[in-house]
Write a protein that holds these residues in place. Structure first.
Motif, PDB file in Angstrom:
ATOM      1  N   PRO A  19      -2.965  -1.716   1.040  1.00  0.00           N
ATOM      2  CA  PRO A  19      -2.489  -0.582   0.049  1.00  0.00           C
ATOM      3  C   PRO A  19      -2.850   0.652   0.620  1.00  0.00           C
ATOM      4  O   PRO A  19      -4.141   0.645   1.036  1.00  0.00           O
ATOM      5  CB  PRO A  19      -2.903  -0.903  -1.114  1.00  0.00           C
ATOM      6  CG  PRO A  19      -3.748  -1.973  -1.220  1.00  0.00           C
ATOM      7  CD  PRO A  19      -3.824  -2.411   0.062  1.00  0.00           C
ATOM      8  N   PHE A  20      -2.159   1.637   0.791  1.00  0.00           N
ATOM      9  CA  PHE A  20      -2.393   2.981   1.071  1.00  0.00           C
ATOM     10  C   PHE A  20      -2.122   4.088   0.161  1.00  0.00           C
ATOM     11  O   PHE A  20      -3.169   4.897   0.081  1.00  0.00           O
ATOM     12  CB  PHE A  20      -1.765   3.421   2.600  1.00  0.00           C
ATOM     13  CG  PHE A  20      -1.887   4.545   3.159  1.00  0.00           C
ATOM     14  CD1 PHE A  20      -3.160   4.778   3.612  1.00  0.00           C
ATOM     15  CD2 PHE A  20      -1.165   5.824   3.231  1.00  0.00           C
ATOM     16  CE1 PHE A  20      -3.571   6.034   4.413  1.00  0.00           C
ATOM     17  CE2 PHE A  20      -1.371   6.840   3.902  1.00  0.00           C
ATOM     18  CZ  PHE A  20      -2.643   7.265   4.314  1.00  0.00           C
ATOM     19  N   MET A  21      -0.970   4.211  -0.697  1.00  0.00           N
ATOM     20  CA  MET A  21      -0.665   5.382  -1.463  1.00  0.00           C
ATOM     21  C   MET A  21       0.212   4.964  -2.615  1.00  0.00           C
ATOM     22  O   MET A  21       0.969   3.735  -2.755  1.00  0.00           O
ATOM     23  CB  MET A  21      -0.129   6.365  -0.671  1.00  0.00           C
ATOM     24  CG  MET A  21       1.076   6.026   0.284  1.00  0.00           C
ATOM     25  SD  MET A  21       1.733   7.205   0.985  1.00  0.00           S
ATOM     26  CE  MET A  21       3.363   7.542   0.290  1.00  0.00           C
ATOM     27  N   THR A  22       0.277   5.621  -3.449  1.00  0.00           N
ATOM     28  CA  THR A  22       1.241   5.626  -4.505  1.00  0.00           C
ATOM     29  C   THR A  22       1.989   6.935  -4.496  1.00  0.00           C
ATOM     30  O   THR A  22       1.066   7.947  -4.464  1.00  0.00           O
ATOM     31  CB  THR A  22       0.849   5.476  -5.926  1.00  0.00           C
ATOM     32  OG1 THR A  22      -0.022   4.147  -5.933  1.00  0.00           O
ATOM     33  CG2 THR A  22       1.768   5.575  -7.015  1.00  0.00           C
ATOM     34  N   TRP A  30      -5.688   5.075  -2.143  1.00  0.00           N
ATOM     35  CA  TRP A  30      -6.593   4.143  -2.692  1.00  0.00           C
ATOM     36  C   TRP A  30      -8.013   4.718  -2.499  1.00  0.00           C
ATOM     37  O   TRP A  30      -8.972   4.238  -3.090  1.00  0.00           O
ATOM     38  CB  TRP A  30      -6.452   2.986  -1.981  1.00  0.00           C
ATOM     39  CG  TRP A  30      -5.161   2.420  -2.399  1.00  0.00           C
ATOM     40  CD1 TRP A  30      -3.898   2.341  -1.795  1.00  0.00           C
ATOM     41  CD2 TRP A  30      -4.815   1.754  -3.726  1.00  0.00           C
ATOM     42  NE1 TRP A  30      -2.857   1.976  -2.599  1.00  0.00           N
ATOM     43  CE2 TRP A  30      -3.320   1.533  -3.660  1.00  0.00           C
ATOM     44  CE3 TRP A  30      -5.579   1.415  -4.926  1.00  0.00           C
ATOM     45  CZ2 TRP A  30      -2.876   0.847  -4.745  1.00  0.00           C
ATOM     46  CZ3 TRP A  30      -4.863   0.922  -5.879  1.00  0.00           C
ATOM     47  CH2 TRP A  30      -3.469   0.678  -6.022  1.00  0.00           C
ATOM     48  N   SER A  31      -8.143   5.518  -1.473  1.00  0.00           N
ATOM     49  CA  SER A  31      -9.547   6.058  -1.056  1.00  0.00           C
ATOM     50  C   SER A  31      -9.486   7.500  -0.833  1.00  0.00           C
ATOM     51  O   SER A  31      -8.486   8.242  -0.333  1.00  0.00           O
ATOM     52  CB  SER A  31     -10.355   5.110  -0.273  1.00  0.00           C
ATOM     53  OG  SER A  31      -9.853   5.288   1.120  1.00  0.00           O
ATOM     54  N   ALA A  32     -10.723   8.147  -0.873  1.00  0.00           N
ATOM     55  CA  ALA A  32     -10.860   9.627  -0.402  1.00  0.00           C
ATOM     56  C   ALA A  32     -10.625   9.654   1.204  1.00  0.00           C
ATOM     57  O   ALA A  32     -10.111  10.485   1.741  1.00  0.00           O
ATOM     58  CB  ALA A  32     -12.101  10.114  -0.770  1.00  0.00           C
ATOM     59  N   ALA A  33     -11.064   8.331   1.906  1.00  0.00           N
ATOM     60  CA  ALA A  33     -10.874   8.292   3.355  1.00  0.00           C
ATOM     61  C   ALA A  33      -9.427   8.161   3.401  1.00  0.00           C
ATOM     62  O   ALA A  33      -9.165   8.840   4.861  1.00  0.00           O
ATOM     63  CB  ALA A  33     -11.683   7.212   3.836  1.00  0.00           C
ATOM     64  N   ASP A  34      -8.881   7.442   2.970  1.00  0.00           N
ATOM     65  CA  ASP A  34      -7.259   7.442   3.130  1.00  0.00           C
ATOM     66  C   ASP A  34      -6.746   8.736   2.991  1.00  0.00           C
ATOM     67  O   ASP A  34      -5.856   9.017   3.782  1.00  0.00           O
ATOM     68  CB  ASP A  34      -6.525   6.355   2.394  1.00  0.00           C
ATOM     69  CG  ASP A  34      -7.032   4.958   2.778  1.00  0.00           C
ATOM     70  OD1 ASP A  34      -7.585   4.557   3.978  1.00  0.00           O
ATOM     71  OD2 ASP A  34      -6.677   3.990   1.855  1.00  0.00           O
TER      72      ASP A  34
END
Length: 160
Positions: free
Chosen positions: A105-108, A129-133
């Motif tokens: 998963p990457f985004m909403t 899903w994360s600050a890095a993404d």
């Protein structure tokens, strides 16, 4: 005509693009939910969108294929979480279909279409899903690419 405005991200995992577009929100919503219209604006040129399957309802799946100028296909699968006609679309790539989890998963995406002074305040909030993404998406050119696509969307709805 579109007017660019800034919206503040919620946190370090969100990117936001907002524009005031001189078109009724029904046209913008339609351009997001009609596969034939979506294919005309969804990818930043010179990329194209040769294929779009959209089951626009909560739990419905989508498959949008973007194609690079050298012919590389980039399939984007997702599921709609919330759909409020002409007002809001929430979708994620956390699932690929029927609540089947995706590999990564990457985004909403939270899209809103709000009436404002006879135009539409169009806002795309992309939560990662994360600050890095989120940082990676920003470095990929989120604002430039999504901005170009929004310009293409505005030009399309001006014609329909």
């Amino acid at each position: 005509m579109t007017t660019t405005a800034e919206a503040t991200p919620l946190n370090d995992r969100e990117l936001v693009l907002t524009r005031l577009i001189d078109a009724p929100r029904e046209k913008l919503y339609r351009a997001w939910t009609d596969p034939e219209l979506l294919k005309q604006w969804f990818a930043p040129l010179p990329y194209t969108t040769p294929h779009a399957e959209l089951d626009v309802r909560p739990g419905g799946a989508s498959l949008i294929i973007m194609r690079s100028p050298d012919g590389q296909d980039m399939p984007n699968r997702g599921v709609y979480l919330e759909v409020v006609e002409n007002e809001r679309i929430v979708a994620t790539d956390a699932y690929v279909s029927a609540w089947e989890p995706s590999e990564k998963p990457f985004m909403t995406l939270i899209l809103t279409f709000e009436n404002e002074a006879g135009k539409t305040r169009y806002t795309a909030r992309v939560r990662h899903w994360s600050a890095a993404d989120c940082k990676a998406h920003g470095e990929m050119g989120f604002h430039e690419g999504w901005g170009q696509c929004t310009d293409q969307l505005a030009a399309l709805v001006a014609r329909i």
